[in-house]
Design a protein around this motif. Sequence first.
Motif, PDB file in Angstrom:
ATOM      1  N   VAL A  39      34.354 -14.292  11.541  1.00 52.48           N
ATOM      2  CA  VAL A  39      34.465 -12.855  11.286  1.00 52.48           C
ATOM      3  C   VAL A  39      33.632 -12.516  10.056  1.00 52.48           C
ATOM      4  O   VAL A  39      33.807 -13.116   8.993  1.00 52.48           O
ATOM      5  CB  VAL A  39      35.943 -12.455  11.075  1.00 52.48           C
ATOM      6  CG1 VAL A  39      36.054 -10.966  10.795  1.00 52.48           C
ATOM      7  CG2 VAL A  39      36.777 -12.845  12.286  1.00 52.48           C
ATOM      8  N   ILE A  41      32.388 -10.527   6.825  1.00 54.21           N
ATOM      9  CA  ILE A  41      32.919  -9.633   5.805  1.00 54.21           C
ATOM     10  C   ILE A  41      31.816  -9.358   4.787  1.00 54.21           C
ATOM     11  O   ILE A  41      30.980 -10.227   4.528  1.00 54.21           O
ATOM     12  CB  ILE A  41      34.185 -10.196   5.113  1.00 54.21           C
ATOM     13  CG1 ILE A  41      33.902 -11.517   4.423  1.00 54.21           C
ATOM     14  CG2 ILE A  41      35.321 -10.347   6.089  1.00 54.21           C
ATOM     15  CD1 ILE A  41      35.056 -12.005   3.571  1.00 54.21           C
ATOM     16  N   GLU A  45      33.664  -8.022  -0.647  1.00 46.94           N
ATOM     17  CA  GLU A  45      35.079  -8.260  -0.370  1.00 46.94           C
ATOM     18  C   GLU A  45      35.483  -9.734  -0.484  1.00 46.94           C
ATOM     19  O   GLU A  45      36.644 -10.071  -0.284  1.00 46.94           O
ATOM     20  CB  GLU A  45      35.430  -7.727   1.024  1.00 46.94           C
ATOM     21  CG  GLU A  45      35.323  -6.217   1.111  1.00 46.94           C
ATOM     22  CD  GLU A  45      35.677  -5.679   2.477  1.00 46.94           C
ATOM     23  OE1 GLU A  45      36.389  -6.366   3.248  1.00 46.94           O
ATOM     24  OE2 GLU A  45      35.233  -4.558   2.790  1.00 46.94           O
ATOM     25  N   LEU A 169      35.092  -6.942  17.995  1.00 45.03           N
ATOM     26  CA  LEU A 169      35.643  -6.694  16.667  1.00 45.03           C
ATOM     27  C   LEU A 169      37.010  -7.339  16.541  1.00 45.03           C
ATOM     28  O   LEU A 169      37.792  -7.352  17.478  1.00 45.03           O
ATOM     29  CB  LEU A 169      35.774  -5.193  16.397  1.00 45.03           C
ATOM     30  CG  LEU A 169      34.491  -4.368  16.444  1.00 45.03           C
ATOM     31  CD1 LEU A 169      34.801  -2.892  16.219  1.00 45.03           C
ATOM     32  CD2 LEU A 169      33.497  -4.850  15.411  1.00 45.03           C
ATOM     33  N   ILE A 170      37.282  -7.868  15.362  1.00 42.75           N
ATOM     34  CA  ILE A 170      38.621  -8.344  15.013  1.00 42.75           C
ATOM     35  C   ILE A 170      39.003  -7.603  13.749  1.00 42.75           C
ATOM     36  O   ILE A 170      38.360  -7.768  12.711  1.00 42.75           O
ATOM     37  CB  ILE A 170      38.644  -9.867  14.787  1.00 42.75           C
ATOM     38  CG1 ILE A 170      38.324 -10.596  16.086  1.00 42.75           C
ATOM     39  CG2 ILE A 170      39.987 -10.302  14.225  1.00 42.75           C
ATOM     40  CD1 ILE A 170      38.334 -12.088  15.988  1.00 42.75           C
ATOM     41  N   GLY A 171      40.012  -6.749  13.851  1.00 38.16           N
ATOM     42  CA  GLY A 171      40.420  -5.961  12.690  1.00 38.16           C
ATOM     43  C   GLY A 171      39.296  -5.106  12.146  1.00 38.16           C
ATOM     44  O   GLY A 171      39.078  -5.058  10.945  1.00 38.16           O
ATOM     45  N   ASP A 172      38.536  -4.460  12.998  1.00 39.60           N
ATOM     46  CA  ASP A 172      37.400  -3.607  12.637  1.00 39.60           C
ATOM     47  C   ASP A 172      36.230  -4.369  12.018  1.00 39.60           C
ATOM     48  O   ASP A 172      35.371  -3.769  11.385  1.00 39.60           O
ATOM     49  CB  ASP A 172      37.837  -2.468  11.695  1.00 39.60           C
ATOM     50  CG  ASP A 172      38.802  -1.512  12.356  1.00 39.60           C
ATOM     51  OD1 ASP A 172      38.696  -1.318  13.584  1.00 39.60           O
ATOM     52  OD2 ASP A 172      39.666  -0.954  11.656  1.00 39.60           O
ATOM     53  N   ARG A 173      36.213  -5.670  12.144  1.00 43.90           N
ATOM     54  CA  ARG A 173      35.114  -6.478  11.611  1.00 43.90           C
ATOM     55  C   ARG A 173      34.433  -7.208  12.770  1.00 43.90           C
ATOM     56  O   ARG A 173      35.087  -7.677  13.689  1.00 43.90           O
ATOM     57  CB  ARG A 173      35.621  -7.484  10.597  1.00 43.90           C
ATOM     58  CG  ARG A 173      36.256  -6.823   9.390  1.00 43.90           C
ATOM     59  CD  ARG A 173      36.487  -7.865   8.322  1.00 43.90           C
ATOM     60  NE  ARG A 173      37.256  -7.361   7.227  1.00 43.90           N
ATOM     61  CZ  ARG A 173      36.782  -6.621   6.229  1.00 43.90           C
ATOM     62  NH1 ARG A 173      35.530  -6.282   6.218  1.00 43.90           N
ATOM     63  NH2 ARG A 173      37.574  -6.214   5.260  1.00 43.90           N
TER      64      ARG A 173
END
Length: 187
Positions: A39, A41, A45, A169-173
């Motif tokens: 994922v 990021i 972050e 996407l996973i959690g908007d990522r």
Amino acid sequence: MGLFDKIKSKFVSDDGTFTPPEASFATRPDTVYAPVSGVLIPLEEVNDEIISAGLIGNGYGILPTGNGVLYSPVNGRIGATTVTNHSIGIATHEGIEVLIHIGIGTVNMKGKGFKRLVEANDEVHAGQPIMLFDVDAIKLAGHDEVIACVISNPDAFAKIRHVGASGTLIGDRPLVKIGDPLLVAKK
């Protein structure tokens, strides 16, 4: 011999040593590809002041999924390795310097859970396995498993485009897989 045994025999030598398979993907000399699946990021972050401030370079953090194999994201020469095997540098023939840092605080693991498959000055190609890492060992040691993949000499380029994206996407990522384009460096 069953199917699983046939597949396993391709990647495990007679002495029981695991040899990860190579990844195969099309490459361009101005592009850095995902060295692991995971994922994406933003660096800002990442839970490390130096990495999140961009002091080691311009790129992405990746929360890894999968088998703990780090693949070369470019064609080039291994420029820097560490005794603790938690980071590695690669320089391309086009002048891109890529730094990959596995985990946050993993230098304190003193190499436990890491195995480097290449040495300084080795020529590598995109998709070649260069390091093994144990995500569970990183977590058990109380460290964050995020992998920073950056261009460590961003000032040598007029522009670095962040192109890491995915339809999944996973959690908007975005979820990326090994060999997906991450960064494009333009002179």
